[in-house]
Design an enzyme around this catalytic site. Structure first.
Site, short mmCIF file in Angstrom:
data_model
loop_
_atom_site.label_atom_id
_atom_site.label_comp_id
_atom_site.label_asym_id
_atom_site.label_seq_id
_atom_site.Cartn_x
_atom_site.Cartn_y
_atom_site.Cartn_z
N LYS A 281 19.06 44.99 54.84
CA LYS A 281 17.78 44.88 55.53
C LYS A 281 17.04 46.22 55.44
O LYS A 281 17.69 47.27 55.41
CB LYS A 281 18.00 44.58 57.02
CG LYS A 281 18.43 43.17 57.34
CD LYS A 281 18.58 43.00 58.85
CE LYS A 281 19.16 41.65 59.21
NZ LYS A 281 18.29 40.51 58.91
N ARG A 355 25.00 31.44 59.01
CA ARG A 355 25.35 30.05 58.67
C ARG A 355 26.75 29.96 58.05
O ARG A 355 27.41 28.94 58.14
CB ARG A 355 24.27 29.48 57.75
CG ARG A 355 24.06 30.26 56.49
CD ARG A 355 22.71 29.97 55.81
NE ARG A 355 21.59 30.58 56.53
CZ ARG A 355 20.31 30.41 56.19
NH1 ARG A 355 19.99 29.64 55.17
NH2 ARG A 355 19.34 30.97 56.89
N1 BES Z 1 20.29 37.76 62.16
C1 BES Z 1 19.26 37.39 61.26
C2 BES Z 1 18.14 36.60 61.94
C3 BES Z 1 17.33 37.37 62.94
C4 BES Z 1 16.23 38.10 62.55
C5 BES Z 1 17.64 37.32 64.29
C6 BES Z 1 15.48 38.79 63.47
C7 BES Z 1 16.89 38.00 65.22
C8 BES Z 1 15.81 38.74 64.82
C9 BES Z 1 19.84 36.52 60.15
O1 BES Z 1 21.16 36.77 59.82
C10 BES Z 1 19.04 36.75 58.92
O2 BES Z 1 19.07 37.83 58.41
N2 BES Z 1 18.34 35.72 58.48
C11 BES Z 1 17.53 35.79 57.31
C12 BES Z 1 17.87 34.59 56.46
C13 BES Z 1 17.31 34.64 55.07
C14 BES Z 1 17.96 35.76 54.28
C15 BES Z 1 17.55 33.31 54.40
C16 BES Z 1 16.07 35.75 57.75
O3 BES Z 1 15.75 35.02 58.69
O4 BES Z 1 15.28 36.47 57.16
MN MN Z 2 21.35 38.34 58.36
#
Ligand code: BES
Ligand code: MN
Ligand code: ZN
Length: 517
Positions: A281, A355
């Site tokens: 990230k 997931r």
């Molecule tokens: N933990 C994150 C989702 C999240 C983002 C929770 C901001 C709370 C605040 C999750 O694991 C994630 O990174 N999701 C990605 C999925 C994508 C790579 C398909 C997302 O939502 O960008």
């Molecule tokens: Mn994630």
């Protein structure tokens, strides 16, 4: 669980002159004719002094507005406090909703932090109202000082003694107040776990904390360490947790009453820190990612609360714990992993990790043939785009989804049913495995639900030839709490900054209704 602090809360039926508190709280609502003082017969005398001068005092009735007045002569309480309740609803019950009362009580107690004892003279003419005031108050009595350096800062506690003034003194009133205390403990424990920094909360320490908390209860626990996970093939947890020096864990919790009327399985995402893994990230997106275990924290707290409340429902909790880190041992984009039970997933983005660990948990939960499975997870950024920071998305089986939305309404939480579009699952087609872990970007929250559904097991006696194969699955709902699990803005009502404990009350309320059904 982490914090030993517990406020005491009781229903008190003596007239307000006799109540010895640091502050006596009265409610002010907004009406078309201006601010009005809300009734509580026990506080009549105190009310007389202020009812006609609300405007002059600057009381507007707006939610969260708190005014401190000097204590009135003849009263033991040192200060008289006016808390805004928001607009009247026009309903015949006095025109304040239970949630407006919860927020007002919570806001007052939160803002009165520093006082030891607070007496609440808000509307409390029915058990429902007493329950709302008590619940809001215990939710507002929260702080998180454990990581401050000075002894003085660490020893600051929120309001410790809460009295709900009501003329009711039957056993239902007493029950409502003790239930509120249990609910408050569960929500505060969830917030504590969410707020605990990832330096201190990682899969092993999370599991240890839960085990400790369960020790003094009848809740049974089982922990899978890395070796156990390898032996049994929990490929989601091992894949996601493989990059961290602090290995993954699965925790199973069980509340089993002697004659359960139903069995509900709860599965929680417990990523103690989500760096994204090799699909790293950006730095800005990484702060707050300690929140990524909020689902697992709420599952742990709800199972303990179910036991505490002696609910006649069997509840199993599955905490899918891992830390998502990049390293030489991390899973790579394009790796193929095998989820518990045998389905394979091509990992195209290591940041879509929730997931994967939930898939292990959902398959494991399914093996026990529960009557329903509810998973709860900070799963997608798309949740916040779709529903914002205060509304949780619910996807999955229609009846269960509606029951949960009803429970949320009763608990005063915002939960909204969302669809799983039929075309969603095809966006996970992989060239080499059963599925990829990344679907279409558009509708990301809904697509993630379509992925999870693939791992929900069949009902006992399912018909493999059924025309609608989805009808043969165990009823399952996915709750995406990504935004609502953490409040990065200012506090409001009973909601502090930081971890919120969202959906804990909804899940407890749902289990209570399942117990009655
Ligand atoms: N933990 C994150 C989702 C999240 C983002 C929770 C901001 C709370 C605040 C999750 O694991 C994630 O990174 N999701 C990605 C999925 C994508 C790579 C398909 C997302 O939502 O960008
Ligand atoms: Mn994630
Ligand atoms: Zn995540």
């Amino acid at each position: 669980m982490i914090n030993d602090f517990k406020p005491t809360v009781s229903a008190v039926s003596s007239a307000v002159e006799k109540v010895d508190a640091d502050a006596l709280v009265l409610g002010v609502a907004k009406s078309p004719e201006g601010p009005v003082l809300l009734p509580n017969p026990l506080a009549d005398k105190a009310a007389k002094g202020v009812a006609d001068s609300l405007k002059a005092l600057g009381a507007s009735g707006s939610a969260d507005q708190l005014l401190r007045l000097p204590g009135v002569d003849g009263f033991k309480s040192e200060t008289l406090v006016l808390i805004g309740v928001g607009p009247l609803t026009g309903e015949p019950d006095g025109g304040v909703s239970p949630e407006a009362l919860r927020r007002a009580a919570g806001s007052a107690v939160r803002q009165l932090s520093g006082a030891d004892a607070v007496a609440l003279a808000l509307p409390a003419a029915t058990v429902e109202q007493v329950s709302a005031v008590a619940e809001g108050a215990v939710l507002g009595a929260y702080n998180f000082p454990h990581f401050r350096g000075s002894e003085e800062a660490r020893s600051k506690t929120p309001v410790a003694e809460i009295a709900v003034l009501t003329e009711l003194k039957d056993k239902h009133t007493k029950q409502a107040v003790s239930r509120a205390a249990v609910v408050g403990d569960a929500v505060r424990a969830t917030r504590d776990l969410v707020n605990t920094p990832p330096s201190h909360l990682y899969p092993e320490s999370f599991a240890e904390t839960v085990l400790q908390a369960a020790k003094s209860t009848k809740v049974k626990t089982k922990v899978w360490d890395v070796k156990d996970l390898q032996k049994e093939g929990f490929g989601g947890l091992l894949g996601v947790g493989g990059g961290s020096s602090r290995g993954p864990r699965m925790v199973r919790m069980e509340h089993s009453p002697s004659r359960p009327v139903a069995h509900i399985a709860l599965v929680g995402k417990g990523i103690t820190f989500d760096s994204g893994g090799l699909s790293l990230k950006p730095s800005n997106a990484m702060t707050t990612m300690k929140l990524d275990m909020a689902g697992a924290a709420s599952v742990a707290a709800v199972v303990l609360a179910a036991a505490e409340l002696n609910l006649p429902v069997k509840v199993t909790g599955w905490l899918c714990l891992a830390e998502n880190m990049p390293s030489a041992t991390a899973q790579r984009p394009e790796d193929v992993i095998t989820i518990y039970g045998g389905k394979t997933v091509e990992v195209l983005n290591t940041d879509a990790e929730g997931r994967l660990v939930l898939a292990d948990g959902i398959v494991a939960a399914s093996e026990e043939h529960p009557d329903a499975i509810i998973d709860i997870a900070t799963l997608t950024g798309a949740q916040m785009i779709a529903l914002g920071n205060r509304t949780v998305g619910a996807m999955g089986a229609e009846d269960l989804r509606e029951d949960l939305v009803d429970a949320a309404q009763e608990a005063g939480e915002s939960l909204w049913g969302m669809p799983i579009p039929e075309e969603a699952i095809s966006t996970f087609d992989s060239d080499v495995a059963d599925l990829t872990n990344t679907g279409a970007r558009e509708g990301g929250m809904l697509n993630a639900a379509a992925f999870l559904r693939e791992f929900v097991g069949q009902k006992p006696g399912a018909d493999p030839k059924a025309l609608d194969p989805e009808s043969q699955r165990i009823p399952w709902v996915h709750l995406d709490i990504a935004g609502p699990s953490f409040n990065s803005k200012g506090p409001w009502g009973y909601t502090p900054k930081g971890g919120t404990g969202v959906m804990v009350r909804t899940l407890i309320t749902y289990l209570e209704s399942a117990a009655k059904a």
